[in-house]
Design a protein around this motif. Structure first.
Motif, mmCIF file in Angstrom:
data_model
loop_
_atom_site.group_PDB
_atom_site.id
_atom_site.type_symbol
_atom_site.label_atom_id
_atom_site.label_comp_id
_atom_site.label_asym_id
_atom_site.label_seq_id
_atom_site.Cartn_x
_atom_site.Cartn_y
_atom_site.Cartn_z
ATOM 1 N N ALA A 35 2.855 -7.947 8.442
ATOM 2 C CA ALA A 35 3.144 -8.445 7.101
ATOM 3 C C ALA A 35 2.394 -7.582 6.050
ATOM 4 O O ALA A 35 1.545 -8.041 5.218
ATOM 5 C CB ALA A 35 2.693 -10.013 6.921
ATOM 6 N N ASP A 36 1.978 -6.432 6.213
ATOM 7 C CA ASP A 36 1.129 -5.470 5.605
ATOM 8 C C ASP A 36 2.047 -4.148 5.467
ATOM 9 O O ASP A 36 2.294 -3.642 6.180
ATOM 10 C CB ASP A 36 -0.458 -5.308 5.801
ATOM 11 C CG ASP A 36 -1.104 -4.332 5.119
ATOM 12 O OD1 ASP A 36 -1.827 -5.047 4.464
ATOM 13 O OD2 ASP A 36 -0.859 -3.293 5.007
ATOM 14 N N PRO A 37 2.137 -3.632 3.849
ATOM 15 C CA PRO A 37 3.118 -2.526 3.950
ATOM 16 C C PRO A 37 2.515 -1.171 4.431
ATOM 17 O O PRO A 37 2.942 -0.497 5.266
ATOM 18 C CB PRO A 37 2.766 -2.228 2.429
ATOM 19 C CG PRO A 37 2.504 -3.624 1.768
ATOM 20 C CD PRO A 37 1.860 -4.481 2.736
ATOM 21 N N LEU A 40 2.978 -1.936 8.221
ATOM 22 C CA LEU A 40 4.589 -1.836 8.414
ATOM 23 C C LEU A 40 5.141 -0.269 8.529
ATOM 24 O O LEU A 40 5.584 0.164 9.454
ATOM 25 C CB LEU A 40 5.232 -2.413 7.327
ATOM 26 C CG LEU A 40 6.707 -2.859 7.461
ATOM 27 C CD1 LEU A 40 6.659 -3.759 8.931
ATOM 28 C CD2 LEU A 40 6.978 -4.032 6.567
#
Lengths: 123, 123
Positions: A35-37, A40
């Motif tokens: 859940a972290d760009p 990801l």
DNA sequence: GCCGTACTACGATGCCTATCGTATGAACGT
DNA sequence: ACGTTCATACGATAGGCATCGTAGTACGGC
């Protein structure tokens, strides 16, 4: 073919990296890791590479320390495996473990990431 | 048949709850919303209910304020829709929107949650 | 009109985390 | 042996977040 011996074998001899065993991996933690760009992006790159990638092979708009931090989060939450090869640290997705625990999940996330990237031009 | 008019119609008249439009929903935010055991439990309950659930219908081992907080996170990140019906607030998964944006993702997460719950006895 | 019920808003608190810079350690090549 | 390269560790910082309790607001029933 040295596919993976993540938790067992210190490949290079000296530096060892702790990985959670398969049974230790928790869904909420995996989701949190994803859940972290930035993370990801790392995971997408690893999936696209289909093998091992050097830390420095993935360009990220953050400092080196931060990069290390994100890789560690991914490793400690069971998403990737890391081992040393000389001075480089190689990274790989733990596809088999994740697939065994949460079948279809990783592929779903990866596909969703691809779709969104195509839709918005960025992640 | 009044399936859903999430962003448009204030059903009850007075209190309105802001929802992100479908295009506003971001993968990282959805994953973040799901990356909490409490919220994961909420989402599973909503999926099982296949319809609308009252806030109080889902028993959580946290205080009411915390519960409100989690529902809001889920709503603001596009995972659920909420609307008032009298004094009650109803909740529903935004399945259609999520499926359109990230096909298979939610089902994958729900299945993974089910598997883990069966494996560990808890979420 | 009043009361109970259901949820919210606000403020506080303590923890976790994303970020950085700098200094340190490990391996490789010369 | 020495220096270079790669990644780590450590300390610091700022922001976010999960949690709570209490006080307040909206709606429905009497």
């Amino acid at each position: 073919m040295s596919t993976d011996t993540p938790a067992a074998g210190p490949v290079s001899g000296a530096r060892s990296l702790p990985h959670p065993a398969r049974e230790e991996i928790r869904l909420a933690q995996v989701l949190h890791a994803l859940a972290d760009p930035m993370r990801l992006r790392i995971v997408c790159a690893l999936a696209a590479a289909e093998g091992e990638l050097n830390c420095a092979d993935i360009e990220l708009p953050v400092s080196k320390s931060t990069c290390t931090h994100h890789f560690r989060v991914l490793r400690e939450h069971g998403v990737i495996q890391q081992f040393y090869r000389g001075t480089a640290k190689m990274n790989g997705l733990r596809r088999a473990d994740l697939e065994a625990l949460f079948p279809g999940l990783i592929d779903g996330v990866l596909r969703a990431a691809g779709l969104q990237e195509r839709r918005l031009g960025e992640l």
